[in-house]
Write a protein that holds these residues in place. Sequence first.
Motif, PDB file in Angstrom:
ATOM      1  N   UNK A 141       0.830  -1.208   0.000  1.00 30.15           N
ATOM      2  CA  UNK A 141       0.000   0.000   0.000  1.00 30.15           C
ATOM      3  C   UNK A 141       0.866   1.261   0.000  1.00 30.15           C
ATOM      4  N   UNK A 142       1.982   1.237   0.742  1.00 25.92           N
ATOM      5  CA  UNK A 142       2.880   2.400   0.745  1.00 25.92           C
ATOM      6  C   UNK A 142       3.474   2.633  -0.642  1.00 25.92           C
ATOM      7  N   UNK A 143       3.959   1.540  -1.271  1.00 25.96           N
ATOM      8  CA  UNK A 143       4.543   1.675  -2.609  1.00 25.96           C
ATOM      9  C   UNK A 143       3.487   2.112  -3.624  1.00 25.96           C
ATOM     10  N   UNK A 144       2.258   1.586  -3.506  1.00 26.55           N
ATOM     11  CA  UNK A 144       1.192   1.987  -4.430  1.00 26.55           C
ATOM     12  C   UNK A 144       0.853   3.463  -4.296  1.00 26.55           C
ATOM     13  N   UNK A 145       0.827   3.971  -3.071  1.00 24.88           N
ATOM     14  CA  UNK A 145       0.554   5.399  -2.863  1.00 24.88           C
ATOM     15  C   UNK A 145       1.615   6.260  -3.535  1.00 24.88           C
ATOM     16  N   UNK A 146       2.872   5.874  -3.365  1.00 27.58           N
ATOM     17  CA  UNK A 146       3.967   6.650  -3.969  1.00 27.58           C
ATOM     18  C   UNK A 146       3.917   6.562  -5.493  1.00 27.58           C
TER      19      UNK A 146
END
Length: 380
Positions: free
Chosen positions: A106-111
């Motif tokens: 989820x963190x990588x997708x947000x970025x």
Amino acid sequence: MRVRRRAVAWSTALAAALAAVVVVSAGIGPVSIPPAEVAKIVLNAAVVPAGVEFGTAGAGPLALPGVEFAYRSPFAFPVDDVHRRIVLLVRLPRILLAALVGFSLAAAGTVMQGFFRNPMADPSIIGVSSGAAVGAVAFIVFPTALSTTLTLPLLGAVDVGVSYGTGVSLFAFVGALIAAFGVYAIATRHGRTPVATLLLAGVAVQTFLGAVISYLQLQAGESLRRIVAWLMGHLSGAAWSEVGVTMLVVPPLFTVLLVYARDLNVLLLGEEEAHGLGIDVERTKRILLAASALITAAGVAFAGIIGFVGLIVPHMLRLVVGPDHRILLPTAALSGGTFLVAADTAARSGSAELPVGVVTAAVGAPFFVYLLMNREVHEL
């Protein structure tokens, strides 16, 4: 200060929700355990430093003075020993690995959605997932003995090697990094990396690696079932060693992403505007890409390909907390961990266990279509 207070308030509430889901999930299974007893087992397992012990390390002439820290738990709740073993040795490693993998995706997708200014972007867009799949599938089809015997001075012959499962994860991690940095190298010219070129290079590399995966599946023979299970995402058999390795990688990389959350906000205005506001655009892009690739690789190396977490969770949280990445990034990451723990609990709660990727896709795809039909996912 107002942004910081909002980020802390939302993160605290979502961290509490994640902890509650973890406790409830640890009680669900063939042997049902009440949440209160799960909480007592976890508290009993928590230890704090209780003192220092002096002794010797080594043997014979190599013995050296050593210092060891003694630990003890401040809690001693009475719990069933069978329940304690089930929670600590079987369920909790799997649940914590699910939380870490969901957190990282989820963190990588947000970025990635902010970096590409594209609501359809997810961690796989720069080839990380495809590269991991090629590495893992190649090792499954052509297993390599990763063991040898080294002769060391004073110690003699020492066997050095890794297990089959560790080999799959290691090859997946290396494959993910090679693919991500290959995409970056293809898209970079004269020190500049245009976002559009990076996106197209990612699509081309994904297509090529998809062909490699298809070829390897044709050569798999009896290993085909194992390949399909890995490609559909799995968390069964998770061990504390895998949780420990992931814990060493994910929090530091997430901190790097969080430091650059404000720069990511400015990049949404466009690269020329960001440069005019004092952002070193190319350096920021390199750092964001490298940290996103590494945190995604750490997630998929142990869990396989798990789709939709990095795509839909940022959209869900963007509707709730807004587009400011200083708030969106930590809240989306915590929600991703909660979502994957809940999905994995559903996957293992039926009469036959399902790959967790099947559950995330079954839940994520209809919800994403709902957002599209209600015009909630047309812009960042």
